[in-house]
Design an enzyme around this catalytic site. Structure first.
Site, PDB file in Angstrom:
ATOM      1  CD  GLU A 113      54.922  11.932  -9.905  1.00 31.82           C
ATOM      2  OE1 GLU A 113      54.974  13.400  -9.326  1.00 31.82           O
ATOM      3  OE2 GLU A 113      55.987  11.221  -9.089  1.00 31.82           O
ATOM      4  CD  GLU A 133      59.423  14.759  -9.587  1.00 33.01           C
ATOM      5  OE1 GLU A 133      60.888  13.998 -10.929  1.00 33.01           O
ATOM      6  OE2 GLU A 133      58.658  14.715  -9.667  1.00 33.01           O
TER       7      GLU A 133
HETATM    8  N1  COA Z   1      57.605  25.454  -8.525  1.00 26.09           N
HETATM    9  C1  COA Z   1      57.422  26.645  -8.017  1.00 26.09           C
HETATM   10  N2  COA Z   1      57.680  27.384  -8.663  1.00 26.09           N
HETATM   11  C2  COA Z   1      57.478  26.934 -10.240  1.00 26.09           C
HETATM   12  C3  COA Z   1      57.865  26.214 -11.185  1.00 26.09           C
HETATM   13  C4  COA Z   1      57.431  25.033  -9.853  1.00 26.09           C
HETATM   14  N3  COA Z   1      57.468  23.631 -10.183  1.00 26.09           N
HETATM   15  N4  COA Z   1      58.333  25.467 -11.844  1.00 26.09           N
HETATM   16  C5  COA Z   1      58.255  26.991 -12.369  1.00 26.09           C
HETATM   17  N5  COA Z   1      57.563  28.530 -11.270  1.00 26.09           N
HETATM   18  C6  COA Z   1      57.889  29.915 -11.184  1.00 26.09           C
HETATM   19  C7  COA Z   1      59.365  29.695 -10.944  1.00 26.09           C
HETATM   20  O1  COA Z   1      59.692  29.939 -10.231  1.00 26.09           O
HETATM   21  C8  COA Z   1      58.700  31.531 -11.819  1.00 26.09           C
HETATM   22  O2  COA Z   1      58.573  32.139 -10.649  1.00 26.09           O
HETATM   23  P1  COA Z   1      59.065  34.012 -10.804  1.00 26.09           P
HETATM   24  O3  COA Z   1      58.211  34.289 -11.704  1.00 26.09           O
HETATM   25  O4  COA Z   1      58.507  34.594  -9.176  1.00 26.09           O
HETATM   26  O5  COA Z   1      60.235  33.679 -10.656  1.00 26.09           O
HETATM   27  C9  COA Z   1      57.401  30.860 -12.866  1.00 26.09           C
HETATM   28  O6  COA Z   1      57.189  29.938 -12.557  1.00 26.09           O
HETATM   29  C10 COA Z   1      57.923  31.380 -13.857  1.00 26.09           C
HETATM   30  O7  COA Z   1      58.588  29.940 -14.809  1.00 26.09           O
HETATM   31  P2  COA Z   1      60.332  29.924 -15.089  1.00 26.09           P
HETATM   32  O8  COA Z   1      60.761  29.243 -14.639  1.00 26.09           O
HETATM   33  O9  COA Z   1      61.151  31.206 -15.431  1.00 26.09           O
HETATM   34  O10 COA Z   1      59.352  30.285 -16.546  1.00 26.09           O
HETATM   35  P3  COA Z   1      60.200  29.508 -18.131  1.00 26.09           P
HETATM   36  O11 COA Z   1      59.399  29.423 -18.760  1.00 26.09           O
HETATM   37  O12 COA Z   1      62.636  29.805 -18.121  1.00 26.09           O
HETATM   38  O13 COA Z   1      60.269  28.349 -17.637  1.00 26.09           O
HETATM   39  C11 COA Z   1      59.847  25.556 -16.176  1.00 26.09           C
HETATM   40  C12 COA Z   1      59.187  26.838 -17.747  1.00 26.09           C
HETATM   41  C13 COA Z   1      59.333  25.249 -16.531  1.00 26.09           C
HETATM   42  C14 COA Z   1      60.790  24.990 -17.631  1.00 26.09           C
HETATM   43  C15 COA Z   1      60.637  26.092 -15.445  1.00 26.09           C
HETATM   44  O14 COA Z   1      60.240  27.364 -15.255  1.00 26.09           O
HETATM   45  C16 COA Z   1      61.160  24.858 -14.585  1.00 26.09           C
HETATM   46  O15 COA Z   1      61.953  24.189 -14.463  1.00 26.09           O
HETATM   47  N6  COA Z   1      60.374  24.534 -13.562  1.00 26.09           N
HETATM   48  C17 COA Z   1      60.426  23.119 -12.691  1.00 26.09           C
HETATM   49  C18 COA Z   1      60.330  22.255 -12.949  1.00 26.09           C
HETATM   50  C19 COA Z   1      60.589  21.019 -11.905  1.00 26.09           C
HETATM   51  O16 COA Z   1      61.428  20.670 -11.516  1.00 26.09           O
HETATM   52  N7  COA Z   1      58.954  20.081 -11.511  1.00 26.09           N
HETATM   53  C20 COA Z   1      59.383  19.450 -11.038  1.00 26.09           C
HETATM   54  C21 COA Z   1      59.061  19.417  -9.334  1.00 26.09           C
HETATM   55  S1  COA Z   1      58.921  18.682  -8.119  1.00 26.09           S
END
Ligand code: COA
Length: 257
Positions: A113, A133
């Site tokens: 966004e 979302e």
């Molecule tokens: N909010 C809060 N924490 C987040 C985050 C978010 N949007 N995106 C990643 N993190 C945190 C994870 O909880 C994790 O925390 P931890 O180490 O304490 O467990 C850390 O960042 C690493 O993320 P992880 O998922 O283990 O890394 P990855 O490389 O396997 O995957 C993503 C990366 C971006 C694919 C995955 O983190 C993800 O799908 N994040 C959410 C994206 C999302 O839905 N965003 C929209 C929010 S409205």
């Protein structure tokens, strides 16, 4: 000033880097406040011609802070969306200087966004963009429903938002979400070159060209509905389930409540 958003200025190009790599540069409140402060400084600085937005490390910006969302009720959500979700990204869109989102890694949710609020988006082949979302029981409340439809058309916006699917840089470019894809080893130089090309043009002409294009896209009604609808979704059982499932690293079980 918080180190969660770094600012580097050289040769009329400002580079803002979201710096929270352990959380994949997800934007918490400290990051959002820092970004707003930096934007205010940039807007007031006539020595800056173009702004580039980046993420630290190999993630771009993984969206808003889902951990904080888990605690929100509707009132918290409305205030957040007004001041920081939509409000902050509107400030990005309204910046008087051209902006380039330089996407290397994940641009999810608020990360996409804020990029859609930038004027141009460029990416490495490793970039992945999406608005997931609805899988969290909410909707893209930071302008995503409006700006993705403006940038890529309503059909593309509905595909990406309804499925929540992520697309790679090549598909994002085909869909018109990303303007250009640069090879990783040429990425920094290519972004710089693009910024320099723009910055070499007349600042006032750029400012008014940007405003002319943006005014033609103005749809306050759409943004207002999106913001209120997203706030409404906070506090539903499905929103709580969506946030909890993400934090517990499991699939959500939605009930339509
Ligand atoms: N909010 C809060 N924490 C987040 C985050 C978010 N949007 N995106 C990643 N993190 C945190 C994870 O909880 C994790 O925390 P931890 O180490 O304490 O467990 C850390 O960042 C690493 O993320 P992880 O998922 O283990 O890394 P990855 O490389 O396997 O995957 C993503 C990366 C971006 C694919 C995955 O983190 C993800 O799908 N994040 C959410 C994206 C999302 O839905 N965003 C929209 C929010 S409205």
């Amino acid at each position: 000033m918080s180190e969660k958003v770094l600012l580097d200025v050289s040769d009329r190009i400002a580079t803002l880097t979201v710096n929270n790599p352990d959380k994949r540069n997800a934007m918490d409140q400290e990051t959002r406040t820092a970004l707003r402060d930096r934007l205010d400084d940039i807007d007031a600085n006539d020595d800056i011609g173009v702004v580039v937005l980046r993420g630290k490390g190999d993630s771009y910006i993984a969206g808003g802070d889902i951990e904080a969302f888990a605690e929100f009720d509707r009132v918290d959500a409305l205030e957040y969306l007004t001041n920081y979700g939509q409000g902050l990204y509107n400030d990005v869109a309204d910046l008087t200087k051209p902006t380039i989102a330089a996407i290397d890694g994940y641009a999810f949710g608020g990360g996409l966004e804020v990029s859609l609020a930038c004027d141009l988006r460029v990416a490495t082949p490793d970039a992945t963009v999406g608005l997931p979302e609805v899988g969290l029981g909410i909707l893209p409340g930071g302008g995503g429903t409006q700006r993705l439809a403006h940038v890529a058309g309503a059909g593309v916006a509905k595909d990406l938002i309804f499925t929540g699917r992520a697309v790679d840089a090549e598909e994002a470019a085909t869909l018109g979400i990303v303007n250009r894809v640069y090879e990783p080893d040429e990425f920094d130089d290519s972004v710089r070159e693009l910024a320099e090309t723009i910055a070499a043009n007349a600042p006032l002409a750029l400012r008014l060209a940007k405003e002319s294009i943006n005014r033609g896209l103005d749809d306050e009604g759409g943004l207002d509905f999106e913001r209120i609808a997203c706030a409404f979704l906070f506090g539903t059982a499905d929103q709580q389930e969506g946030a909890e499932a993400f934090l517990e690293k499991r699939d959500p079980a939605f009930e339509g409540r």
